[in-house]
Design a protein around this motif. Structure first.
Motif, PDB file in Angstrom:
ATOM      1  N   TRP A   1       0.852  -1.185   0.000  1.00  0.00           N
ATOM      2  CA  TRP A   1       0.000   0.000   0.000  1.00  0.00           C
ATOM      3  C   TRP A   1       0.890   1.238   0.000  1.00  0.00           C
ATOM      4  O   TRP A   1       1.948   1.268   0.629  1.00  0.00           O
ATOM      5  CB  TRP A   1      -0.910   0.040   1.225  1.00  0.00           C
ATOM      6  CG  TRP A   1      -2.090  -0.872   1.142  1.00  0.00           C
ATOM      7  CD1 TRP A   1      -2.312  -1.973   1.893  1.00  0.00           C
ATOM      8  CD2 TRP A   1      -3.219  -0.721   0.285  1.00  0.00           C
ATOM      9  NE1 TRP A   1      -3.508  -2.558   1.546  1.00  0.00           N
ATOM     10  CE2 TRP A   1      -4.101  -1.799   0.553  1.00  0.00           C
ATOM     11  CE3 TRP A   1      -3.589   0.196  -0.697  1.00  0.00           C
ATOM     12  CZ2 TRP A   1      -5.304  -1.969  -0.111  1.00  0.00           C
ATOM     13  CZ3 TRP A   1      -4.804   0.021  -1.362  1.00  0.00           C
ATOM     14  CH2 TRP A   1      -5.639  -1.047  -1.070  1.00  0.00           C
ATOM     15  N   GLY A   2       0.460   2.275  -0.720  1.00  0.00           N
ATOM     16  CA  GLY A   2       1.260   3.492  -0.802  1.00  0.00           C
ATOM     17  C   GLY A   2       1.274   4.301   0.475  1.00  0.00           C
ATOM     18  O   GLY A   2       2.212   5.051   0.724  1.00  0.00           O
TER      19      GLY A   2
ATOM     20  N   MET B   1       1.021  -8.263  -1.733  1.00  0.00           N
ATOM     21  CA  MET B   1       1.312  -9.581  -2.302  1.00  0.00           C
ATOM     22  C   MET B   1       2.769  -9.658  -2.735  1.00  0.00           C
ATOM     23  O   MET B   1       3.422  -8.638  -2.980  1.00  0.00           O
ATOM     24  CB  MET B   1       0.410  -9.874  -3.516  1.00  0.00           C
ATOM     25  CG  MET B   1       0.724  -9.015  -4.731  1.00  0.00           C
ATOM     26  SD  MET B   1       0.072  -9.667  -6.293  1.00  0.00           S
ATOM     27  CE  MET B   1       1.103 -11.108  -6.516  1.00  0.00           C
ATOM     28  N   ASN B   2       3.285 -10.891  -2.820  1.00  0.00           N
ATOM     29  CA  ASN B   2       4.598 -11.155  -3.402  1.00  0.00           C
ATOM     30  C   ASN B   2       4.412 -11.635  -4.837  1.00  0.00           C
ATOM     31  O   ASN B   2       3.512 -12.434  -5.135  1.00  0.00           O
ATOM     32  CB  ASN B   2       5.343 -12.223  -2.601  1.00  0.00           C
ATOM     33  CG  ASN B   2       5.790 -11.711  -1.253  1.00  0.00           C
ATOM     34  OD1 ASN B   2       6.180 -10.554  -1.112  1.00  0.00           O
ATOM     35  ND2 ASN B   2       5.729 -12.570  -0.243  1.00  0.00           N
ATOM     36  N   VAL B   3       5.254 -11.142  -5.721  1.00  0.00           N
ATOM     37  CA  VAL B   3       5.181 -11.533  -7.130  1.00  0.00           C
ATOM     38  C   VAL B   3       5.917 -12.851  -7.311  1.00  0.00           C
ATOM     39  O   VAL B   3       7.083 -12.961  -6.928  1.00  0.00           O
ATOM     40  CB  VAL B   3       5.812 -10.451  -8.030  1.00  0.00           C
ATOM     41  CG1 VAL B   3       5.779 -10.881  -9.494  1.00  0.00           C
ATOM     42  CG2 VAL B   3       5.102  -9.117  -7.842  1.00  0.00           C
ATOM     43  N   PRO B   4       5.251 -13.875  -7.866  1.00  0.00           N
ATOM     44  CA  PRO B   4       5.929 -15.151  -8.119  1.00  0.00           C
ATOM     45  C   PRO B   4       7.145 -14.959  -9.008  1.00  0.00           C
ATOM     46  O   PRO B   4       7.176 -14.062  -9.865  1.00  0.00           O
ATOM     47  CB  PRO B   4       4.864 -16.006  -8.808  1.00  0.00           C
ATOM     48  CG  PRO B   4       3.569 -15.396  -8.382  1.00  0.00           C
ATOM     49  CD  PRO B   4       3.826 -13.929  -8.241  1.00  0.00           C
TER      50      PRO B   4
ATOM     51  N   PHE C   1      -0.271  -9.270 -10.405  1.00  0.00           N
ATOM     52  CA  PHE C   1      -1.209  -8.482  -9.590  1.00  0.00           C
ATOM     53  C   PHE C   1      -2.623  -8.566 -10.176  1.00  0.00           C
ATOM     54  O   PHE C   1      -3.612  -8.618  -9.433  1.00  0.00           O
ATOM     55  CB  PHE C   1      -0.753  -7.022  -9.512  1.00  0.00           C
ATOM     56  CG  PHE C   1      -1.423  -6.235  -8.426  1.00  0.00           C
ATOM     57  CD1 PHE C   1      -1.034  -6.385  -7.101  1.00  0.00           C
ATOM     58  CD2 PHE C   1      -2.452  -5.352  -8.712  1.00  0.00           C
ATOM     59  CE1 PHE C   1      -1.647  -5.665  -6.083  1.00  0.00           C
ATOM     60  CE2 PHE C   1      -3.077  -4.630  -7.712  1.00  0.00           C
ATOM     61  CZ  PHE C   1      -2.676  -4.784  -6.387  1.00  0.00           C
ATOM     62  N   ALA C   2      -2.711  -8.583 -11.504  1.00  0.00           N
ATOM     63  CA  ALA C   2      -4.022  -8.717 -12.143  1.00  0.00           C
ATOM     64  C   ALA C   2      -4.670 -10.041 -11.755  1.00  0.00           C
ATOM     65  O   ALA C   2      -5.872 -10.101 -11.466  1.00  0.00           O
ATOM     66  CB  ALA C   2      -3.871  -8.621 -13.656  1.00  0.00           C
ATOM     67  N   ALA C   3      -3.889 -11.116 -11.751  1.00  0.00           N
ATOM     68  CA  ALA C   3      -4.416 -12.422 -11.337  1.00  0.00           C
ATOM     69  C   ALA C   3      -4.810 -12.398  -9.860  1.00  0.00           C
ATOM     70  O   ALA C   3      -5.818 -12.991  -9.462  1.00  0.00           O
ATOM     71  CB  ALA C   3      -3.377 -13.502 -11.592  1.00  0.00           C
ATOM     72  N   PHE C   4      -4.019 -11.694  -9.041  1.00  0.00           N
ATOM     73  CA  PHE C   4      -4.309 -11.587  -7.601  1.00  0.00           C
ATOM     74  C   PHE C   4      -5.639 -10.879  -7.360  1.00  0.00           C
ATOM     75  O   PHE C   4      -6.406 -11.243  -6.452  1.00  0.00           O
ATOM     76  CB  PHE C   4      -3.169 -10.840  -6.913  1.00  0.00           C
ATOM     77  CG  PHE C   4      -3.457 -10.415  -5.511  1.00  0.00           C
ATOM     78  CD1 PHE C   4      -3.562 -11.353  -4.485  1.00  0.00           C
ATOM     79  CD2 PHE C   4      -3.634  -9.073  -5.189  1.00  0.00           C
ATOM     80  CE1 PHE C   4      -3.831 -10.961  -3.178  1.00  0.00           C
ATOM     81  CE2 PHE C   4      -3.909  -8.681  -3.898  1.00  0.00           C
ATOM     82  CZ  PHE C   4      -4.007  -9.622  -2.879  1.00  0.00           C
ATOM     83  N   LEU C   5      -5.948  -9.870  -8.179  1.00  0.00           N
ATOM     84  CA  LEU C   5      -7.183  -9.109  -8.010  1.00  0.00           C
ATOM     85  C   LEU C   5      -8.433  -9.950  -8.273  1.00  0.00           C
ATOM     86  O   LEU C   5      -9.546  -9.542  -7.925  1.00  0.00           O
ATOM     87  CB  LEU C   5      -7.191  -7.885  -8.926  1.00  0.00           C
ATOM     88  CG  LEU C   5      -6.181  -6.781  -8.584  1.00  0.00           C
ATOM     89  CD1 LEU C   5      -6.229  -5.673  -9.633  1.00  0.00           C
ATOM     90  CD2 LEU C   5      -6.459  -6.204  -7.194  1.00  0.00           C
ATOM     91  N   LYS C   6      -8.263 -11.119  -8.879  1.00  0.00           N
ATOM     92  CA  LYS C   6      -9.401 -12.003  -9.132  1.00  0.00           C
ATOM     93  C   LYS C   6      -9.697 -12.926  -7.955  1.00  0.00           C
ATOM     94  O   LYS C   6     -10.726 -13.604  -7.940  1.00  0.00           O
ATOM     95  CB  LYS C   6      -9.142 -12.855 -10.382  1.00  0.00           C
ATOM     96  CG  LYS C   6      -9.128 -12.056 -11.677  1.00  0.00           C
ATOM     97  CD  LYS C   6      -8.895 -12.989 -12.860  1.00  0.00           C
ATOM     98  CE  LYS C   6      -8.978 -12.264 -14.179  1.00  0.00           C
ATOM     99  NZ  LYS C   6      -8.777 -13.173 -15.330  1.00  0.00           N
ATOM    100  N   THR C   7      -8.785 -12.973  -6.991  1.00  0.00           N
ATOM    101  CA  THR C   7      -9.010 -13.827  -5.813  1.00  0.00           C
ATOM    102  C   THR C   7      -9.971 -13.149  -4.851  1.00  0.00           C
ATOM    103  O   THR C   7     -10.290 -11.960  -4.995  1.00  0.00           O
ATOM    104  CB  THR C   7      -7.675 -14.109  -5.108  1.00  0.00           C
ATOM    105  OG1 THR C   7      -7.154 -12.870  -4.581  1.00  0.00           O
ATOM    106  CG2 THR C   7      -6.663 -14.725  -6.067  1.00  0.00           C
ATOM    107  N   ASP C   8     -10.447 -13.902  -3.844  1.00  0.00           N
ATOM    108  CA  ASP C   8     -11.385 -13.333  -2.866  1.00  0.00           C
ATOM    109  C   ASP C   8     -10.776 -12.138  -2.153  1.00  0.00           C
ATOM    110  O   ASP C   8     -11.426 -11.098  -1.975  1.00  0.00           O
ATOM    111  CB  ASP C   8     -11.782 -14.411  -1.841  1.00  0.00           C
ATOM    112  CG  ASP C   8     -12.615 -15.513  -2.475  1.00  0.00           C
ATOM    113  OD1 ASP C   8     -13.203 -15.257  -3.551  1.00  0.00           O
ATOM    114  OD2 ASP C   8     -12.667 -16.628  -1.923  1.00  0.00           O
ATOM    115  N   GLU C   9      -9.542 -12.275  -1.722  1.00  0.00           N
ATOM    116  CA  GLU C   9      -8.861 -11.155  -1.042  1.00  0.00           C
ATOM    117  C   GLU C   9      -8.625 -10.011  -2.020  1.00  0.00           C
ATOM    118  O   GLU C   9      -8.775  -8.831  -1.664  1.00  0.00           O
ATOM    119  CB  GLU C   9      -7.529 -11.640  -0.479  1.00  0.00           C
ATOM    120  CG  GLU C   9      -6.763 -10.559   0.275  1.00  0.00           C
ATOM    121  CD  GLU C   9      -5.400 -11.040   0.754  1.00  0.00           C
ATOM    122  OE1 GLU C   9      -4.659 -10.229   1.336  1.00  0.00           O
ATOM    123  OE2 GLU C   9      -5.074 -12.228   0.526  1.00  0.00           O
TER     124      GLU C   9
END
Length: 270
Positions: free
Chosen positions: A230-231, A238-241, A250-258
């Motif tokens: 967060w800024g 999140m950590n980038v694989p 990050f785009a894929a992460f935004l599709k998760t519940d969290e």
């Protein structure tokens, strides 16, 4: 007077006549000039391909009728490319592509048949030019362009910006909406297949969303591009694989519940 017996007529149903189906005719060999070109848009000054069978370069054709391998050889004074049909002393010729092309006139039937029908490098290194096939390819490309342009006209400005960002990067930030729509149409025209692929990619808009959030300072990406935070408080998001594009991750992460909750929070601040 005795009654005469009534003659009976027996009708025999006509038997269906079996119709013989003629086998499909083999395509006839057309006497005409032919052009051959190297595959892969290659155009070396000269390229010579094998014109006779050697240990290093096998030049054989499997004859399905005789179930045997037949040796090939380009002899300029012979009418057949098959060695077993060549009689007498042979004058060997060279098969040379110049600037990626080889034009063979119609009077050189032995070379044409060798290149069009029998040479093992056909469709591997070179192809024969066909106006019909060329027209089919052009038609498919035009259809694709029309589909891409129609899609580009109907895309909203946010989606258009997301697609163009893949092509132009941060330059999109300084473009007006009309410039974005114009460049999007040009992109769709000049690279229709990539445009359609990006237009159908759900992650394109989410990647653009993540980039805009970072540029606005809502989120941060570490210098090694491995961590989003967060800024405001540098709390880790999140950590980038390893070996992944950070914005795609990050785009894929935004599709998760969290990620959905984080998306809503970022969206309010943008």
């Amino acid at each position: 007077m005795a009654k005469q017996a009534k003659a009976e007529t027996i009708e025999v149903a006509p038997q269906p006549v079996a119709t013989k189906v003629a086998p499909p005719a083999k395509p006839s060999w057309e006497i005409r000039d032919r052009i051959y070109y190297l595959k892969g848009n290659k155009s070396p000054l000269t390229l010579t391909i094998p014109g006779k069978h050697t240990r290093k370069h096998a030049l054989l054709y499997f004859d399905s009728e005789t179930q045997s391998q037949r040796e090939l050889r380009y002899a300029t004074n012979m009418s057949s490319p098959f060695v077993d049909e060549q009689k007498g002393e042979c004058t060997m010729g060279h098969i040379i592509f110049r600037d990626g092309f080889l034009k063979v006139p119609k009077n050189m039937q032995n070379l044409q048949k060798l290149l069009s029908l029998y040479h093992p490098l056909k469709d591997r290194i070179y192809e024969e030019y066909s106006a019909v096939e060329e027209a089919k390819d052009d038609l498919e490309e035009l259809d694709l362009q029309i589909d891409a342009l129609n899609a580009a006209r109907s895309i909203d400005i946010d989606h258009a910006e997301a697609i163009l960002r893949v092509e132009k990067g941060s330059e999109v930030n300084n473009m007006s909406s009309k410039e974005i729509k114009r460049d999007l149409l040009l992109f769709a025209k000049n690279n229709a297949s990539m445009f359609i692929s990006l237009a159908n990619d759900d992650n394109v808009q989410l990647r653009n969303f993540a980039i805009k959030a970072r540029e606005a300072g809502i989120i941060n990406l570490s210098s090694d591009q491995r961590t989003f935070t967060w800024g405001t408080n540098n709390r880790k998001l999140m950590n980038v694989p390893f070996d992944e594009n950070p914005y795609s991750a990050f785009a894929a992460f935004l599709k998760t519940d969290e990620g959905v909750e984080i998306y809503k929070s970022i969206d309010k601040k943008l």
